[in-house]
Motif scaffolding. Structure first.
Motif, PDB file in Angstrom:
ATOM      1  N   ALA A   1       0.836  -1.208   0.000  1.00 60.34           N
ATOM      2  CA  ALA A   1       0.000   0.000   0.000  1.00 60.34           C
ATOM      3  C   ALA A   1       0.866   1.251   0.000  1.00 60.34           C
ATOM      4  N   LEU A   2       1.918   1.258   0.801  1.00 57.44           N
ATOM      5  CA  LEU A   2       2.814   2.417   0.831  1.00 57.44           C
ATOM      6  C   LEU A   2       3.489   2.631  -0.515  1.00 57.44           C
ATOM      7  N   GLU A   3       3.875   1.536  -1.163  1.00 59.48           N
ATOM      8  CA  GLU A   3       4.498   1.653  -2.483  1.00 59.48           C
ATOM      9  C   GLU A   3       3.514   2.230  -3.501  1.00 59.48           C
ATOM     10  N   ARG A   4       2.209   1.888  -3.371  1.00 53.89           N
ATOM     11  CA  ARG A   4       1.196   2.420  -4.286  1.00 53.89           C
ATOM     12  C   ARG A   4       0.874   3.880  -3.970  1.00 53.89           C
ATOM     13  N   ILE A   5       0.858   4.235  -2.708  1.00 52.29           N
ATOM     14  CA  ILE A   5       0.439   5.568  -2.274  1.00 52.29           C
ATOM     15  C   ILE A   5       1.522   6.626  -2.493  1.00 52.29           C
ATOM     16  N   MET A   6       2.762   6.276  -2.310  1.00 54.81           N
ATOM     17  CA  MET A   6       3.836   7.278  -2.326  1.00 54.81           C
ATOM     18  C   MET A   6       3.943   8.062  -3.627  1.00 54.81           C
ATOM     19  N   PRO A   7       3.797   7.444  -4.809  1.00 59.25           N
ATOM     20  CA  PRO A   7       3.876   8.273  -6.027  1.00 59.25           C
ATOM     21  C   PRO A   7       2.779   9.346  -6.073  1.00 59.25           C
ATOM     22  N   GLU A   8       1.556   8.989  -5.661  1.00 58.43           N
ATOM     23  CA  GLU A   8       0.484   9.986  -5.658  1.00 58.43           C
ATOM     24  C   GLU A   8       0.750  11.052  -4.601  1.00 58.43           C
ATOM     25  N   TYR A   9       1.273  10.642  -3.449  1.00 61.74           N
ATOM     26  CA  TYR A   9       1.607  11.621  -2.417  1.00 61.74           C
ATOM     27  C   TYR A   9       2.623  12.628  -2.953  1.00 61.74           C
ATOM     28  N   LYS A  10       3.649  12.126  -3.601  1.00 61.44           N
ATOM     29  CA  LYS A  10       4.679  13.012  -4.143  1.00 61.44           C
ATOM     30  C   LYS A  10       4.101  13.961  -5.191  1.00 61.44           C
ATOM     31  N   GLN A  11       3.181  13.452  -6.005  1.00 63.91           N
ATOM     32  CA  GLN A  11       2.550  14.307  -7.006  1.00 63.91           C
ATOM     33  C   GLN A  11       1.693  15.370  -6.336  1.00 63.91           C
ATOM     34  N   ARG A  12       0.928  14.976  -5.325  1.00 66.76           N
ATOM     35  CA  ARG A  12       0.092  15.935  -4.585  1.00 66.76           C
ATOM     36  C   ARG A  12       0.969  16.965  -3.872  1.00 66.76           C
ATOM     37  N   LEU A  13       2.085  16.518  -3.358  1.00 66.14           N
ATOM     38  CA  LEU A  13       3.026  17.420  -2.695  1.00 66.14           C
ATOM     39  C   LEU A  13       3.488  18.505  -3.679  1.00 66.14           C
ATOM     40  N   ALA A  14       3.848  18.079  -4.886  1.00 68.43           N
ATOM     41  CA  ALA A  14       4.313  19.027  -5.899  1.00 68.43           C
ATOM     42  C   ALA A  14       3.179  19.932  -6.389  1.00 68.43           C
ATOM     43  N   ASP A  15       1.988  19.368  -6.559  1.00 69.55           N
ATOM     44  CA  ASP A  15       0.864  20.127  -7.123  1.00 69.55           C
ATOM     45  C   ASP A  15       0.137  20.990  -6.094  1.00 69.55           C
ATOM     46  N   ASP A  16      -0.072  20.441  -4.892  1.00 67.99           N
ATOM     47  CA  ASP A  16      -0.971  21.073  -3.926  1.00 67.99           C
ATOM     48  C   ASP A  16      -0.293  21.595  -2.667  1.00 67.99           C
ATOM     49  N   GLY A  17       0.961  21.237  -2.457  1.00 64.55           N
ATOM     50  CA  GLY A  17       1.672  21.666  -1.253  1.00 64.55           C
ATOM     51  C   GLY A  17       1.626  20.633  -0.139  1.00 64.55           C
ATOM     52  N   LYS A  18       2.503  20.833   0.833  1.00 60.73           N
ATOM     53  CA  LYS A  18       2.698  19.870   1.919  1.00 60.73           C
ATOM     54  C   LYS A  18       1.448  19.673   2.769  1.00 60.73           C
ATOM     55  N   ASP A  19       0.806  20.749   3.190  1.00 60.94           N
ATOM     56  CA  ASP A  19      -0.364  20.608   4.067  1.00 60.94           C
ATOM     57  C   ASP A  19      -1.461  19.779   3.416  1.00 60.94           C
TER      58      ASP A  19
END
Length: 123
Positions: free
Chosen positions: A71-89
């Motif tokens: 699950a972490l391996e699946r989630i991390m790419p989207e998290y990184k994309q959201r981090l870049a697009d939407d910010g850390k919070d």
């Protein structure tokens, strides 16, 4: 505690405490595995579970760890994309929601397994 009362999710804490990725995972009986296997063996030694229950619990915990790592391996790419697009919070809030949902799912599965143990059927 209601979901809106939970503390904010901290990604650095989650990543630091997450299980190792598949290539870095210790072999059964090594590292962290020794601790939880030891606890399950103690339950058996104390008469809390039988040999079948011991095998069931060891298999379940191992499967849960593997499931979490996947699950972490699946989630991390989207998290990184959201981090870049939407910010850390925003990315941290999304990840917190995912982590809570995953924890609830794993909790339900663990309850199902524990409820099925012979010892859990005792008065």
């Amino acid at each position: 505690m209601a979901a809106d009362q939970l503390p904010p999710f901290d990604i650095s804490t989650a990543v630091a405490s997450a299980p190792a990725v598949a290539g870095d995972r210790p072999a059964p009986g090594d590292g962290d595995n020794r601790e939880w296997i030891g606890r399950i063996e103690e339950l058996k030694g104390d008469g809390g579970i039988n040999a079948d229950d011991e095998s069931t619990l060891i298999r379940h915990v191992s499967e849960q760890r593997e499931s979490l790592e996947q699950a972490l391996e699946r989630i991390m790419p989207e998290y990184k994309q959201r981090l870049a697009d939407d910010g850390k919070d925003s990315a941290d809030r999304w990840l917190g929601e995912k982590a809570r949902a995953l924890g609830e799912e794993h909790g339900r599965e663990s309850r199902r397994v524990v409820d099925g143990l012979d010892a859990s059927q005792s008065p």
